[in-house]
Design an enzyme around this catalytic site. Sequence first.
Site, PDB file in Angstrom:
ATOM      1  N   LYS A 201       0.846  -1.196   0.000  1.00 44.53           N
ATOM      2  CA  LYS A 201       0.000   0.000   0.000  1.00 44.53           C
ATOM      3  C   LYS A 201       0.884   1.249   0.000  1.00 44.53           C
ATOM      4  O   LYS A 201       0.661   2.176  -0.753  1.00 44.53           O
ATOM      5  CB  LYS A 201      -0.912  -0.027   1.233  1.00 44.53           C
ATOM      6  CG  LYS A 201      -1.860   1.133   1.306  1.00 44.53           C
ATOM      7  CD  LYS A 201      -2.815   0.995   2.477  1.00 44.53           C
ATOM      8  CE  LYS A 201      -3.558   2.295   2.690  1.00 44.53           C
ATOM      9  NZ  LYS A 201      -4.413   2.261   3.870  1.00 44.53           N
ATOM     10  N   GLU A 207      11.099  -4.465   3.818  1.00 44.50           N
ATOM     11  CA  GLU A 207      11.225  -5.876   3.402  1.00 44.50           C
ATOM     12  C   GLU A 207      10.761  -6.045   1.952  1.00 44.50           C
ATOM     13  O   GLU A 207      11.399  -6.718   1.140  1.00 44.50           O
ATOM     14  CB  GLU A 207      10.367  -6.797   4.277  1.00 44.50           C
ATOM     15  CG  GLU A 207      10.758  -6.864   5.729  1.00 44.50           C
ATOM     16  CD  GLU A 207      10.012  -5.845   6.585  1.00 44.50           C
ATOM     17  OE1 GLU A 207       9.745  -4.720   6.079  1.00 44.50           O
ATOM     18  OE2 GLU A 207       9.717  -6.162   7.738  1.00 44.50           O
ATOM     19  N   GLY A 262      -4.527  -1.942   5.342  1.00 45.08           N
ATOM     20  CA  GLY A 262      -3.758  -3.090   4.842  1.00 45.08           C
ATOM     21  C   GLY A 262      -4.348  -4.423   5.249  1.00 45.08           C
ATOM     22  O   GLY A 262      -4.497  -5.334   4.432  1.00 45.08           O
ATOM     23  N   ARG A 263      -4.736  -4.566   6.519  1.00 42.34           N
ATOM     24  CA  ARG A 263      -5.230  -5.869   6.988  1.00 42.34           C
ATOM     25  C   ARG A 263      -6.664  -6.154   6.569  1.00 42.34           C
ATOM     26  O   ARG A 263      -7.199  -7.214   6.877  1.00 42.34           O
ATOM     27  CB  ARG A 263      -5.047  -5.978   8.505  1.00 42.34           C
ATOM     28  CG  ARG A 263      -5.591  -4.831   9.316  1.00 42.34           C
ATOM     29  CD  ARG A 263      -5.069  -4.867  10.751  1.00 42.34           C
ATOM     30  NE  ARG A 263      -5.471  -3.721  11.550  1.00 42.34           N
ATOM     31  CZ  ARG A 263      -4.819  -2.561  11.582  1.00 42.34           C
ATOM     32  NH1 ARG A 263      -3.743  -2.379  10.848  1.00 42.34           N
ATOM     33  NH2 ARG A 263      -5.241  -1.568  12.348  1.00 42.34           N
ATOM     34  N   GLU A 348      -3.091  -6.105  15.441  1.00 40.61           N
ATOM     35  CA  GLU A 348      -2.748  -4.780  14.939  1.00 40.61           C
ATOM     36  C   GLU A 348      -3.935  -3.829  15.180  1.00 40.61           C
ATOM     37  O   GLU A 348      -3.751  -2.642  15.379  1.00 40.61           O
ATOM     38  CB  GLU A 348      -2.393  -4.848  13.448  1.00 40.61           C
ATOM     39  CG  GLU A 348      -1.275  -3.883  13.070  1.00 40.61           C
ATOM     40  CD  GLU A 348      -0.664  -4.164  11.713  1.00 40.61           C
ATOM     41  OE1 GLU A 348       0.479  -4.633  11.651  1.00 40.61           O
ATOM     42  OE2 GLU A 348      -1.331  -3.899  10.696  1.00 40.61           O
ATOM     43  N   HIS A 379      -2.468 -32.173  19.563  1.00 37.81           N
ATOM     44  CA  HIS A 379      -1.254 -32.876  19.974  1.00 37.81           C
ATOM     45  C   HIS A 379      -0.117 -31.902  20.274  1.00 37.81           C
ATOM     46  O   HIS A 379       1.031 -32.299  20.330  1.00 37.81           O
ATOM     47  CB  HIS A 379      -0.851 -33.890  18.896  1.00 37.81           C
ATOM     48  CG  HIS A 379      -1.954 -34.863  18.639  1.00 37.81           C
ATOM     49  ND1 HIS A 379      -2.119 -36.012  19.383  1.00 37.81           N
ATOM     50  CD2 HIS A 379      -2.984 -34.828  17.764  1.00 37.81           C
ATOM     51  CE1 HIS A 379      -3.205 -36.652  18.956  1.00 37.81           C
ATOM     52  NE2 HIS A 379      -3.742 -35.948  17.970  1.00 37.81           N
ATOM     53  N   LYS A 508      10.314   0.092  13.049  1.00 42.14           N
ATOM     54  CA  LYS A 508      10.786   0.328  11.677  1.00 42.14           C
ATOM     55  C   LYS A 508      11.864   1.395  11.666  1.00 42.14           C
ATOM     56  O   LYS A 508      12.908   1.246  11.045  1.00 42.14           O
ATOM     57  CB  LYS A 508       9.620   0.801  10.788  1.00 42.14           C
ATOM     58  CG  LYS A 508       8.717  -0.291  10.283  1.00 42.14           C
ATOM     59  CD  LYS A 508       7.758   0.304   9.252  1.00 42.14           C
ATOM     60  CE  LYS A 508       6.641  -0.642   8.886  1.00 42.14           C
ATOM     61  NZ  LYS A 508       5.605  -0.013   8.077  1.00 42.14           N
TER      62      LYS A 508
HETATM   63  O1  F6P Z   1       3.008  -4.142   9.810  1.00 43.49           O
HETATM   64  C1  F6P Z   1       2.702  -2.809   9.580  1.00 43.49           C
HETATM   65  C2  F6P Z   1       2.070  -2.612   8.257  1.00 43.49           C
HETATM   66  O2  F6P Z   1       1.936  -1.249   8.054  1.00 43.49           O
HETATM   67  C3  F6P Z   1       0.724  -3.327   8.120  1.00 43.49           C
HETATM   68  O3  F6P Z   1      -0.330  -2.604   8.628  1.00 43.49           O
HETATM   69  C4  F6P Z   1       0.653  -3.543   6.655  1.00 43.49           C
HETATM   70  O4  F6P Z   1      -0.286  -4.526   6.339  1.00 43.49           O
HETATM   71  C5  F6P Z   1       2.075  -3.958   6.359  1.00 43.49           C
HETATM   72  O5  F6P Z   1       2.859  -3.138   7.207  1.00 43.49           O
HETATM   73  C6  F6P Z   1       2.497  -3.792   4.939  1.00 43.49           C
HETATM   74  O6  F6P Z   1       2.407  -2.472   4.523  1.00 43.49           O
HETATM   75  P1  F6P Z   1       2.486  -2.082   2.996  1.00 43.49           P
HETATM   76  O7  F6P Z   1       1.338  -2.723   2.304  1.00 43.49           O
HETATM   77  O8  F6P Z   1       2.405  -0.581   2.970  1.00 43.49           O
HETATM   78  O9  F6P Z   1       3.797  -2.576   2.464  1.00 43.49           O
END
Ligand code: F6P
Length: 543
Positions: A201, A207, A262-263, A348, A379, A508
């Site tokens: 987003k 990452e 995002g979620r 979150e 288990h 971050k």
């Molecule tokens: O983990 C934090 C976060 O901002 C989440 O809310 C989001 O889903 C994820 O990082 C990925 O963010 P992006 O889609 O901006 O890469």
Amino acid sequence: MINPDVTQVFNALAEHKAYLDKQKTDIRSLFRDAEDRFTDFSIQVPDLLLDYSKNLVSSETRGLLINLATASRVPEGIQAMFAGETINSSEQQAALHVALREQRPSHVREEVESCLSKMEQLVDAVHTGNWPGYSGKAISDVVNIGIGGSDLGPSMVVTALAQFSVNRVKLHFVSNGDPVHLEGTLRRLNPETTLFIISSKSFSTLETRLNASAAQAWIASKAQSNADVARHFVAVTGNLAAATDFGIDADRVFPLWDWVGGRFSLWSAIGLPIALSVGMESFRELLRGAHEMDQHFLNSELVQNLPVVMALLNVWHAGFCNASSHAVVPYSQELNRLPGFLQQLYMESLGKSVDTAGDLVTNSSAGVLWGSSGTDSQHSYFQYLHQGIDLIPVDFIAIANSSVGNSNEQHAHLLANCFSQSKALMEGKNRAQIEQELRSSGLDDDEIAALAPHKVTIGNKPSNTLLLRELNPSVLGKLIALYEHQVYVQSLLLNINAFDQWGVELGKSLSKEIFNNLATGKSGEALDASTSKLIDLSKEWQE
Ligand code: F6P
């Protein structure tokens, strides 16, 4: 800001719990006292039933919980969400993921529908072999690079709907900042026939950017030109400029809007991997199922409203019964990624210590969620649920019809295991029953006295059971939307913002500082002693 009406109901609920304890009311006695408890304490919508009878909740408890929902202005909160009001107050945004399903409000309809057609074009081109890679060969593998909400939703749904795959392309998900994840995935793939979806987003998540750059370098090392490399990348993002700067053609960028968290985004183009796996028709079925749950949520009275009732139960357990967390256990291999997805959705959203006005919250948020699929879970950690000291309510999820058919005994055993666990948690086994059994098996009094306490399971452990008719796109859409709305209702009950995540930012930004120390070889002296020693030793060991 404390709402006096809410405080009053909280106090009434606390008194009521003390009364239940004094009367030694437990779940077993609630069943003894009301023959029709199952009917009274279950809610059914097409293809999905919630049985919440195995909770320490009487009619009076439920009445008070409904009062809590009213005092917390849950009905107004539901209306506000569907009306697109700014319910994400700290970010000044709406949370309008429901608009991605059906019956889109007019102000977003055009852009949502045009995004769906763009998705359809891509899915069609890839499925029919009309999206060639740099050598002209058709795409055979698609790698989604994203993390958090840009990974967990689509990867969970692709796994859950594996039986609905149209088998045109293989899907892969790379999320982890650990380079081993990408490398391990690429090792099995051919660059000529691999398409990457960069899902972010913000398009700034470290990452994702690092994995995307490594993927780009992998293609560039084989392709002849930038235009050839570009054929292997599409993006889903709210940051078009960053995606094009990265080298993705603007017409291969799918939009994501500020009003989709995002979620909560798997219903948008973040769901592209889902559509590529199961086809657009099934993707639309998923949206339709979620929409049915939206309508149920919007139009049902509180006491018949699945997300409302499930949220109230969570608040009851955490706030009044000292539950330490909440487990979700789907008896389904296909749903084995659901708990991981729900973890982000819950933790979150509900991991907040201040209310919407910025004042410290006093009530537990009931947001610690964990779990994994049954029967494996039986288990590993079920011992803790049965005899551990903590109270951990469980959501069991059972599916009446197996996607591989019900003809052999295995599926019946699976259901039997699911139903017997919730029964065992509720009933337990008392000392007298155990002593009787041990005596019948020939143990003497001393042996019985030594062994019996270890075998006692006190029972009275609460659980919900969600029974699904079958796992298809529509039912899955309903199930996910149910949990999304439950989280929102919980946030309303606790007066917190479910849609921001400022806490994630701190880690971050610190990671950048520490990276500089590691990369430049500078000593970590300005940092605390623990962090700087860990950095120094890592460098020493790397040498
Ligand atoms: O983990 C934090 C976060 O901002 C989440 O809310 C989001 O889903 C994820 O990082 C990925 O963010 P992006 O889609 O901006 O890469």
